[in-house]
Motif scaffolding. Structure first.
Motif, PDB file in Angstrom:
ATOM      1  N   ALA A  15       0.834  -1.210   0.000  1.00 23.82           N
ATOM      2  CA  ALA A  15       0.000   0.000   0.000  1.00 23.82           C
ATOM      3  C   ALA A  15       0.867   1.259   0.000  1.00 23.82           C
ATOM      4  CB  ALA A  15      -0.920  -0.001   1.217  1.00 23.82           C
ATOM      5  N   LEU A  16       1.975   1.245   0.767  1.00 19.34           N
ATOM      6  CA  LEU A  16       2.875   2.398   0.786  1.00 19.34           C
ATOM      7  C   LEU A  16       3.468   2.623  -0.599  1.00 19.34           C
ATOM      8  CD1 LEU A  16       4.512   4.613   2.227  1.00 19.34           C
ATOM      9  CD2 LEU A  16       6.186   2.856   2.844  1.00 19.34           C
ATOM     10  N   ALA A  17       3.915   1.563  -1.266  1.00 17.86           N
ATOM     11  CA  ALA A  17       4.477   1.690  -2.607  1.00 17.86           C
ATOM     12  C   ALA A  17       3.456   2.254  -3.580  1.00 17.86           C
ATOM     13  CB  ALA A  17       4.979   0.332  -3.091  1.00 17.86           C
ATOM     14  N   GLU A  18       2.246   1.738  -3.528  1.00 18.75           N
ATOM     15  CA  GLU A  18       1.198   2.211  -4.445  1.00 18.75           C
ATOM     16  C   GLU A  18       0.814   3.654  -4.146  1.00 18.75           C
ATOM     17  OE1 GLU A  18      -1.091  -1.981  -5.503  1.00 18.75           O
ATOM     18  OE2 GLU A  18      -1.659  -0.882  -3.686  1.00 18.75           O
ATOM     19  N   ASP A  19       0.732   4.020  -2.879  1.00 16.96           N
ATOM     20  CA  ASP A  19       0.394   5.401  -2.516  1.00 16.96           C
ATOM     21  C   ASP A  19       1.486   6.366  -2.998  1.00 16.96           C
ATOM     22  OD1 ASP A  19      -1.916   4.537  -1.328  1.00 16.96           O
ATOM     23  OD2 ASP A  19      -1.159   4.689   0.738  1.00 16.96           O
ATOM     24  N   LEU A  20       2.747   5.966  -2.844  1.00 15.91           N
ATOM     25  CA  LEU A  20       3.850   6.806  -3.315  1.00 15.91           C
ATOM     26  C   LEU A  20       3.798   6.980  -4.827  1.00 15.91           C
ATOM     27  CD1 LEU A  20       6.929   5.627  -1.189  1.00 15.91           C
ATOM     28  CD2 LEU A  20       5.956   7.926  -1.266  1.00 15.91           C
ATOM     29  N   GLU A  21       3.564   5.888  -5.533  1.00 17.21           N
ATOM     30  CA  GLU A  21       3.499   5.964  -6.990  1.00 17.21           C
ATOM     31  C   GLU A  21       2.349   6.874  -7.440  1.00 17.21           C
ATOM     32  OE1 GLU A  21       5.442   1.733  -8.410  1.00 17.21           O
ATOM     33  OE2 GLU A  21       3.289   1.812  -8.009  1.00 17.21           O
ATOM     34  N   TYR A  22       1.229   6.774  -6.783  1.00 18.18           N
ATOM     35  CA  TYR A  22       0.079   7.613  -7.134  1.00 18.18           C
ATOM     36  C   TYR A  22       0.399   9.084  -6.885  1.00 18.18           C
ATOM     37  CZ  TYR A  22      -4.617   9.606  -7.132  1.00 18.18           C
ATOM     38  OH  TYR A  22      -5.720  10.385  -7.391  1.00 18.18           O
ATOM     39  N   ALA A  23       0.997   9.383  -5.735  1.00 19.16           N
ATOM     40  CA  ALA A  23       1.305  10.776  -5.389  1.00 19.16           C
ATOM     41  C   ALA A  23       2.385  11.361  -6.294  1.00 19.16           C
ATOM     42  CB  ALA A  23       1.745  10.857  -3.929  1.00 19.16           C
ATOM     43  N   LEU A  24       3.379  10.536  -6.662  1.00 21.58           N
ATOM     44  CA  LEU A  24       4.499  11.027  -7.460  1.00 21.58           C
ATOM     45  C   LEU A  24       4.194  11.025  -8.956  1.00 21.58           C
ATOM     46  CD1 LEU A  24       7.383   9.172  -5.566  1.00 21.58           C
ATOM     47  CD2 LEU A  24       6.886  11.631  -5.490  1.00 21.58           C
ATOM     48  N   GLY A  25       3.253  10.186  -9.370  1.00 20.77           N
ATOM     49  CA  GLY A  25       2.871  10.166 -10.777  1.00 20.77           C
ATOM     50  C   GLY A  25       3.733   9.287 -11.648  1.00 20.77           C
ATOM     51  N   PHE A  26       4.511   8.391 -11.049  1.00 16.16           N
ATOM     52  CA  PHE A  26       5.303   7.451 -11.847  1.00 16.16           C
ATOM     53  C   PHE A  26       5.526   6.164 -11.061  1.00 16.16           C
ATOM     54  CE2 PHE A  26       8.437  10.516 -10.031  1.00 16.16           C
ATOM     55  CZ  PHE A  26       9.036   9.681  -9.109  1.00 16.16           C
ATOM     56  N   GLU A  27       5.966   5.138 -11.782  1.00 18.04           N
ATOM     57  CA  GLU A  27       6.209   3.830 -11.194  1.00 18.04           C
ATOM     58  C   GLU A  27       7.597   3.786 -10.555  1.00 18.04           C
ATOM     59  OE1 GLU A  27       5.987  -0.874 -12.594  1.00 18.04           O
ATOM     60  OE2 GLU A  27       6.407   0.690 -14.060  1.00 18.04           O
ATOM     61  N   VAL A  78      12.654   7.037  -0.394  1.00 19.29           N
ATOM     62  CA  VAL A  78      12.000   7.622  -1.565  1.00 19.29           C
ATOM     63  C   VAL A  78      10.968   8.663  -1.135  1.00 19.29           C
ATOM     64  CG1 VAL A  78      10.483   7.127  -3.532  1.00 19.29           C
ATOM     65  CG2 VAL A  78      12.378   5.576  -3.003  1.00 19.29           C
ATOM     66  N   ARG A  79      10.183   8.322  -0.138  1.00 18.93           N
ATOM     67  CA  ARG A  79       9.146   9.242   0.341  1.00 18.93           C
ATOM     68  C   ARG A  79       9.739  10.560   0.805  1.00 18.93           C
ATOM     69  NH1 ARG A  79       5.840   7.438   5.527  1.00 18.93           N
ATOM     70  NH2 ARG A  79       7.813   8.101   6.488  1.00 18.93           N
ATOM     71  N   ARG A  80      10.833  10.485   1.567  1.00 20.45           N
ATOM     72  CA  ARG A  80      11.427  11.703   2.103  1.00 20.45           C
ATOM     73  C   ARG A  80      12.012  12.587   0.987  1.00 20.45           C
ATOM     74  NH1 ARG A  80      12.792  12.940   7.106  1.00 20.45           N
ATOM     75  NH2 ARG A  80      14.957  13.533   6.655  1.00 20.45           N
ATOM     76  N   PHE A  81      12.765  11.997   0.100  1.00 17.88           N
ATOM     77  CA  PHE A  81      13.464  12.794  -0.904  1.00 17.88           C
ATOM     78  C   PHE A  81      12.539  13.326  -1.996  1.00 17.88           C
ATOM     79  CE2 PHE A  81      17.323  10.036   0.225  1.00 17.88           C
ATOM     80  CZ  PHE A  81      17.801  10.976   1.121  1.00 17.88           C
ATOM     81  N   LEU A  82      11.547  12.536  -2.392  1.00 18.18           N
ATOM     82  CA  LEU A  82      10.725  12.924  -3.533  1.00 18.18           C
ATOM     83  C   LEU A  82       9.362  13.482  -3.157  1.00 18.18           C
ATOM     84  CD1 LEU A  82      11.513  10.129  -6.157  1.00 18.18           C
ATOM     85  CD2 LEU A  82      12.645  12.325  -5.762  1.00 18.18           C
ATOM     86  N   TRP A 231       7.557  17.192  -9.807  1.00 18.00           N
ATOM     87  CA  TRP A 231       6.431  17.756 -10.541  1.00 18.00           C
ATOM     88  C   TRP A 231       6.893  18.732 -11.623  1.00 18.00           C
ATOM     89  CZ3 TRP A 231       6.505  16.875  -5.302  1.00 18.00           C
ATOM     90  CH2 TRP A 231       5.650  15.862  -4.859  1.00 18.00           C
ATOM     91  N   ASP A 232       7.974  19.444 -11.371  1.00 19.29           N
ATOM     92  CA  ASP A 232       8.553  20.341 -12.381  1.00 19.29           C
ATOM     93  C   ASP A 232       9.757  19.724 -13.076  1.00 19.29           C
ATOM     94  OD1 ASP A 232       6.678  22.265 -11.743  1.00 19.29           O
ATOM     95  OD2 ASP A 232       7.972  23.254 -10.267  1.00 19.29           O
ATOM     96  N   ASN A 233      10.058  18.472 -12.754  1.00 21.05           N
ATOM     97  CA  ASN A 233      11.237  17.785 -13.293  1.00 21.05           C
ATOM     98  C   ASN A 233      12.482  18.657 -13.113  1.00 21.05           C
ATOM     99  OD1 ASN A 233      12.550  15.606 -14.530  1.00 21.05           O
ATOM    100  ND2 ASN A 233      12.421  16.561 -16.553  1.00 21.05           N
TER     101      ASN A 233
END
Length: 259
Positions: A15-27, A78-82, A231-233
């Motif tokens: 669930a954490l992995a999927e939530d991160l991917e959804y919030a960040l917009g990439f796999e 990943v969560r902290r940095f991105l 988000w702004d790359n």
């Protein structure tokens, strides 16, 4: 994350992995590298994460080695940095004395700082990971005990790993051995001061880095803070000596008497 790996995770980690991917917009990609260092006799190697402004990767040493607790740990990075926008500490290639050892040292210090925040949360979710971290800290202090005659070389490692005991494993079975090594080196007071100085700034990476470098007598010119904006790359790096100069300038302006 590739489905073959995602399906191997416990429900909360998945669930954490999927939530991160959804919030960040990439796999978040899992990739295999056989060059990861072996960390224990019964493990093929530890996991690592790679992040930049365009993505995140979890690096594993073998397709069959995907331990749940280790994946959780890397996802926290990943969560902290991105997602949270916490800056990474990276080497400053413009540093006049730069060499690959400087780069490795800066990466080591950033990882140690991050662990002071990440590992307590990790142990709350996975108490069984305590054995992993106890083994890791026991190995570190065992090495320091052998090399304790080289005082100048041991000082940063001794202070950093004492801070880990104080803030993450206060009841560690290795605590007594660590105190013995610190006493032999004459670093016990310095280590206590270092750990105490970090306590109020653990959740402020910029202030944490400043105190870290001051107490360990590290050159700020050797490193930069890297801010990633997925988000702004965009990626922005600010050398620590510029960060320090700006802070001093701001403090001086605040101290000027009103006319």
């Amino acid at each position: 994350m590739q489905k073959a790996y995602l399906n191997r995770l416990a429900p909360d980690v998945r669930a954490l992995a999927e939530d991160l991917e959804y919030a960040l917009g990439f796999e978040i990609i899992v990739k295999v590298s056989q060059h990861l260092p072996r960390r224990a006799a019964d493990e093929p190697g530890g996991l690592e994460c790679e992040v930049d402004q365009s993505g995140a990767r979890i690096v594993i040493p073998d397709p069959d080695w995907f331990p749940d607790g280790s994946v959780l740990h890397e996802l926290f990075h990943v969560r902290r940095f991105l997602l949270e926008g916490i800056p990474l500490l990276v080497d400053n290639k413009a540093y006049v004395r730069w060499n690959p050892c400087v780069s490795s040292a800066v990466t080591y210090h950033d990882n140690c700082m991050e662990h002071l925040v990440i590992v307590p949360e990790e142990l709350c979710r996975r108490p069984e990971r305590l054995a992993h971290w106890e083994r890791a800290i026991r190995q570190v202090w065992g090495t320091l005990a052998v090399t304790a005659s080289h005082e100048a070389d041991c000082r940063p490692g001794a202070l950093v790993n004492w801070a880990f005991i104080e803030h993450v494993l206060p009841d560690s079975a290795t605590r007594r051995e660590a105190v013995t090594v610190l006493d032999r080196l004459g670093f016990r007071e310095a280590a206590a001061c270092f750990a105490d100085a970090l306590a109020p700034v653990l959740n402020d990476k910029e202030k944490l880095v400043k105190r870290w470098f001051e107490h360990l007598h590290l050159q700020p010119e050797m490193a930069s803070l890297r801010y990633l904006n997925v988000w702004d790359n965009a990626c922005r790096e600010t050398p620590l000596n510029i960060v320090a100069a700006a802070a001093r300038s701001g403090a001086q302006r605040n101290q000027r008497p009103a006319r």
